[in-house]
Design a protein around this motif. Structure first.
Motif, short mmCIF file in Angstrom:
data_model
loop_
_atom_site.label_atom_id
_atom_site.label_comp_id
_atom_site.label_asym_id
_atom_site.label_seq_id
_atom_site.Cartn_x
_atom_site.Cartn_y
_atom_site.Cartn_z
N SER A 1 -35.38 27.08 3.01
CA SER A 1 -34.09 26.96 3.05
C SER A 1 -33.60 25.67 1.87
CB SER A 1 -33.76 26.23 4.36
OG SER A 1 -34.39 24.87 4.73
N PHE B 1 -26.94 16.94 4.18
CA PHE B 1 -28.25 16.85 3.11
C PHE B 1 -27.46 17.68 1.74
CE2 PHE B 1 -31.74 19.03 1.16
CZ PHE B 1 -32.46 18.08 1.19
N PRO B 2 -26.97 18.77 1.81
CA PRO B 2 -26.83 19.42 0.47
C PRO B 2 -25.65 18.54 -0.10
CG PRO B 2 -26.52 21.23 2.35
CD PRO B 2 -26.73 19.58 3.06
N MET C 1 -27.44 30.06 2.74
CA MET C 1 -28.27 31.17 3.70
C MET C 1 -28.52 30.59 4.91
SD MET C 1 -31.68 33.18 2.31
CE MET C 1 -32.59 34.21 3.43
N MET D 1 -33.18 27.39 -1.25
CA MET D 1 -31.99 28.11 -1.09
C MET D 1 -30.82 27.16 -1.40
SD MET D 1 -32.34 31.31 -1.51
CE MET D 1 -30.67 32.01 -1.35
N MET D 2 -30.78 26.17 -1.13
CA MET D 2 -29.98 24.94 -1.31
C MET D 2 -29.86 24.65 -2.72
SD MET D 2 -29.94 22.38 1.88
CE MET D 2 -30.55 23.23 3.31
N PHE E 1 -31.09 31.03 7.89
CA PHE E 1 -32.22 31.60 8.12
C PHE E 1 -32.49 32.05 9.50
CE2 PHE E 1 -33.00 29.53 4.30
CZ PHE E 1 -33.98 30.05 3.61
N GLN E 2 -33.38 32.98 9.92
CA GLN E 2 -33.68 33.35 11.36
C GLN E 2 -33.94 32.13 12.33
OE1 GLN E 2 -36.17 36.80 11.28
NE2 GLN E 2 -36.03 36.93 13.64
N SER E 3 -34.73 31.45 11.72
CA SER E 3 -35.14 30.15 12.61
C SER E 3 -34.21 29.20 12.61
CB SER E 3 -36.51 29.60 11.97
OG SER E 3 -36.46 29.24 10.87
N THR F 1 -26.41 26.90 -5.65
CA THR F 1 -25.36 25.83 -5.13
C THR F 1 -24.10 26.80 -4.83
OG1 THR F 1 -24.52 25.40 -7.33
CG2 THR F 1 -26.35 23.86 -6.29
N ARG G 1 -24.22 23.55 8.02
CA ARG G 1 -25.17 23.33 6.90
C ARG G 1 -24.97 24.21 5.55
NH1 ARG G 1 -31.55 22.36 6.91
NH2 ARG G 1 -31.40 24.56 7.04
N ARG H 1 -38.81 17.37 -4.10
CA ARG H 1 -38.03 16.66 -2.95
C ARG H 1 -39.06 16.20 -1.91
NH1 ARG H 1 -33.16 14.20 -1.79
NH2 ARG H 1 -33.21 13.78 0.41
N THR I 1 -41.90 26.90 9.23
CA THR I 1 -40.39 27.08 10.09
C THR I 1 -39.22 27.32 8.75
OG1 THR I 1 -40.17 24.45 9.88
CG2 THR I 1 -40.83 25.74 11.90
N GLU I 2 -39.66 27.61 7.73
CA GLU I 2 -38.69 28.00 6.65
C GLU I 2 -37.88 26.68 6.09
OE1 GLU I 2 -36.74 31.32 8.73
OE2 GLU I 2 -37.59 32.47 7.04
N GLN I 3 -38.32 25.60 6.37
CA GLN I 3 -37.82 24.58 5.95
C GLN I 3 -37.64 24.32 4.03
OE1 GLN I 3 -38.09 20.54 8.45
NE2 GLN I 3 -39.03 21.92 9.65
N ALA J 1 -33.91 26.80 10.44
CA ALA J 1 -34.82 26.13 9.22
C ALA J 1 -34.02 24.56 9.24
CB ALA J 1 -34.79 26.80 7.99
N LEU J 2 -33.75 24.21 10.23
CA LEU J 2 -33.06 22.86 10.03
C LEU J 2 -34.38 21.80 9.90
CD1 LEU J 2 -30.55 22.70 13.08
CD2 LEU J 2 -30.22 22.93 10.62
N PHE J 3 -33.92 20.69 9.16
CA PHE J 3 -35.07 19.68 8.86
C PHE J 3 -35.01 19.05 10.15
CE2 PHE J 3 -32.82 20.01 4.50
CZ PHE J 3 -33.61 21.04 4.32
N THR J 4 -36.36 18.90 10.54
CA THR J 4 -36.59 18.54 11.95
C THR J 4 -36.72 16.96 12.16
OG1 THR J 4 -38.94 18.99 11.55
CG2 THR J 4 -38.03 20.42 12.78
N ASP J 5 -36.71 16.38 10.76
CA ASP J 5 -36.84 14.73 10.94
C ASP J 5 -35.43 14.44 10.73
OD1 ASP J 5 -36.90 15.96 8.30
OD2 ASP J 5 -37.62 14.10 7.54
N VAL K 1 -27.39 15.65 -1.85
CA VAL K 1 -28.08 15.99 -3.04
C VAL K 1 -27.30 16.35 -4.14
CG1 VAL K 1 -29.96 17.54 -3.69
CG2 VAL K 1 -30.14 16.71 -1.56
N HIS K 2 -26.31 17.42 -3.81
CA HIS K 2 -25.52 17.87 -5.05
C HIS K 2 -24.44 17.14 -5.32
CE1 HIS K 2 -28.21 21.10 -5.50
NE2 HIS K 2 -28.25 21.54 -4.28
#
Lengths: 260, 270
Positions: free
Chosen positions: A130, B106-107, B87, A133-134, B89-91, B83, B155, A141, A125-127, B93-97, B110-111
């Motif tokens: 992504s 999230f970014p 990007m 890319m962040m 993404f087509q899907s 940073t 995001r 991680r 799912t490209e997580q 690409a969210l973090f499902t949890d 982290v940063h």
């Protein structure tokens, strides 16, 4: 004939390449120094996921295996009139062999397969992409906390397995079949050596934990990001981990208890 | 376009699994504009984004982003450069949890070392920009496809990037969701002064918002320019793609042996 030799050569090269990739992957995971502020909460979360959530299966399996050992041990030992040695037999069997080995097999089936599927799905799912890319390294991680958590959880689970198994053996041997409780615990205390038996058993579980965790996270990270790819990677995790645990158990047993 | 180029590709060659995907691709992507990269499916548009983001290495040629040669960057420098990029993404690409709120936060977590109340406010501002402030407590599994992409967009702009890469943002969207995304891409570009690279094969939507467009086929750039210039491009291949003709330089039939041979009629008179 020539085709078969060529095919064997190709398979061997692919195997070596695969080992090389897995080695580079491991180096990438272990090379980063985790920051305590961010690394510790991630590690705790994974310890819960791979360790605490595996407790139920480990405790129940440990209990039944201990009870079976109690029954079988009593039947065999009573033929020689030495059923009082049942505590010694159960403890040594569990601490030296069954504790680390069966826990590792259960761990591969329960936590290892879950890790592979989770990481594989994150890839599909490209997580993971992504995250890259962040500017966040997924090896550090996502992979590192899972690897370390598995590495830490396995010895603890193996110890719990052995303790519950010894208690299960006591339930059957002492409470049910009437072996004298003093001889059950006394023989165990007299024959089980902390360094030779307990520590060697823990060393085995540390090795198994590391290998199972490495296989699980690598298979997930390296899988083909499709449903068939994830399914295949999950199967490989269980099969490779089981074979590696059984093979390594022989090697470690030969080194630790071989008396060469 | 030289001095104002934010991204520059020079003679990029890239192959995968023995197949040549790019065979000497060169292009300039201007700073502060929307550039659409279009082309038929399977021509490597997403691969191009991954090359720009440094997730893939070209076999030859150079790719510079904001003056940095991406293939030559070491890991730490590459992550630092990323940073400045977002990007989509087509899907999605969210973090499902993680919840919608946590995905956008999230970014920043982290940063940056921003205090929690500031992260809270920035996340709500980003979600407000994509119209989903009210969905902050939802989990990704509770979102529709269009909402997923909008959250992913929020995001990707969380750290106020200079560059944003959109990978097929319109694919599989209903007309309303597509209209929302077109508006968001246009508005974000103008309000934040972003450089936007939009990879898509949705000709109408892409040409309606881009300043420049580039069409890739057969591993090469076959047409480039403003939307108006492309509409009048002399290349038959460009016109076939823009007009959506089923047959032309890109044939309807996949290369195959003679039909008579496949049907077992070789030698018979048809």
């Amino acid at each position: 004939m020539i085709d078969q030799i060529a095919s064997l050569g190709r398979s061997s090269i692919e195997l070596v390449i695969s080992f090389g990739r897995a080695g580079r992957f491991l180096a990438g995971v272990l090379s980063g120094v985790p920051r305590p502020a961010t690394g510790f909460p991630l590690l705790l979360k994974q310890l819960y996921s791979v360790g605490v959530l595996s407790l139920a299966i480990v405790v129940v399996s440990g209990l039944f295996i201990g009870m079976v050992l109690g029954l079988q041990g009593y039947t065999i030992l009573s033929d020689f009139g030495s059923e009082s040695a049942i505590g010694q037999m159960i403890a040594l069997t569990l601490v030296r062999e069954l504790g680390p080995v069966v826990t590792a097999l259960l761990f591969a089936g329960r936590a290892g397969s879950a890790l592979t599927a989770e990481i594989g799905l994150m890839k599909a799912t490209e997580q993971l992409s992504s995250m890259e890319m962040m500017g966040v390294d997924p090896l550090r991680r996502v992979i590192a906390p899972r690897l370390w958590a598995s590495f830490l959880a396995m010895p603890m689970l193996a110890i719990i397995f052995s303790v519950v198994g010894i208690w299960g053996g006591m339930l059957v041997g002492v409470e049910w079949l009437g072996v004298f409780e003093g001889s059950y615990w006394g023989n165990m205390q007299a024959s089980v050596d902390f360094w030779d038996d307990v520590v060697n058993g823990v060393i085995k579980s540390v090795v198994f934990g590391f290998v199972c965790a490495w296989i699980a996270v690598y298979q997930g990270y390296d899988c083909v990001p499709t449903s068939a790819g994830i399914s295949s990677a999950t199967t490989k995790t269980v099969v490779y981990s089981s074979l590696a645990v059984l093979g390594l158990d022989f090697v470690l047993t030969a080194v630790m208890f071989g008396n060469f | 376009m030289g001095l104002s180029s934010y991204i520059s590709l020079k003679d990029v060659v890239f192959s995968r699994s023995g197949r040549r995907i790019f065979d000497g691709v060169s292009m300039e992507i201007p700073r502060g504009k929307i550039t659409a990269i279009m082309g038929p499916s399977g021509t490597g548009k997403t691969t191009l984004l991954r090359l720009i983001g440094g997730q893939l290495q070209p076999d030859a040629g150079d790719i510079t982003v904001d003056g940095h040669s991406v293939p030559a960057l070491r890991r730490k420098a590459l992550y630092a450069l990323r940073t400045k990029m977002g990007m989509l993404f087509q899907s999605g690409a969210l973090f499902t949890d993680l919840s919608v709120f946590e995905n956008v936060a999230f970014p920043m977590r982290v940063h940056t070392k921003l205090p929690e109340d500031m992260i809270h406010d920035i996340v709500l501002m980003k979600l407000e920009a994509v119209g989903l402030r009210g969905a902050r407590q939802l989990m990704p599994s509770e979102l529709s496809g269009g909402m997923t992409r909008r959250v992913a967009l929020a995001r990707s702009i969380a750290l106020d990037p200079e560059l944003i890469l959109y990978d097929e943002p319109f694919t599989g969207q209903d007309p309303i969701a597509m209209g929302v995304l077109v508006k968001l891409i246009r508005d974000l570009n103008s309000s934040m002064g972003l450089t936007s690279v939009l990879v898509s094969h949705d000709v109408k939507e892409s040409l309606s918002i881009c300043h420049y467009a580039c069409i890739i086929a057969d591993g090469k750039v076959i047409g480039a320019g403003t939307p108006a210039e492309l509409q009048n491009h002399p290349s038959e291949q460009v016109q076939q793609f823009l007009q959506g003709h089923p047959d032309g330089p890109v044939p309807f039939h996949y290369p195959s042996s003679a039909a008579a041979e496949d049907f077992g009629l070789a030698g018979d008179v048809l």
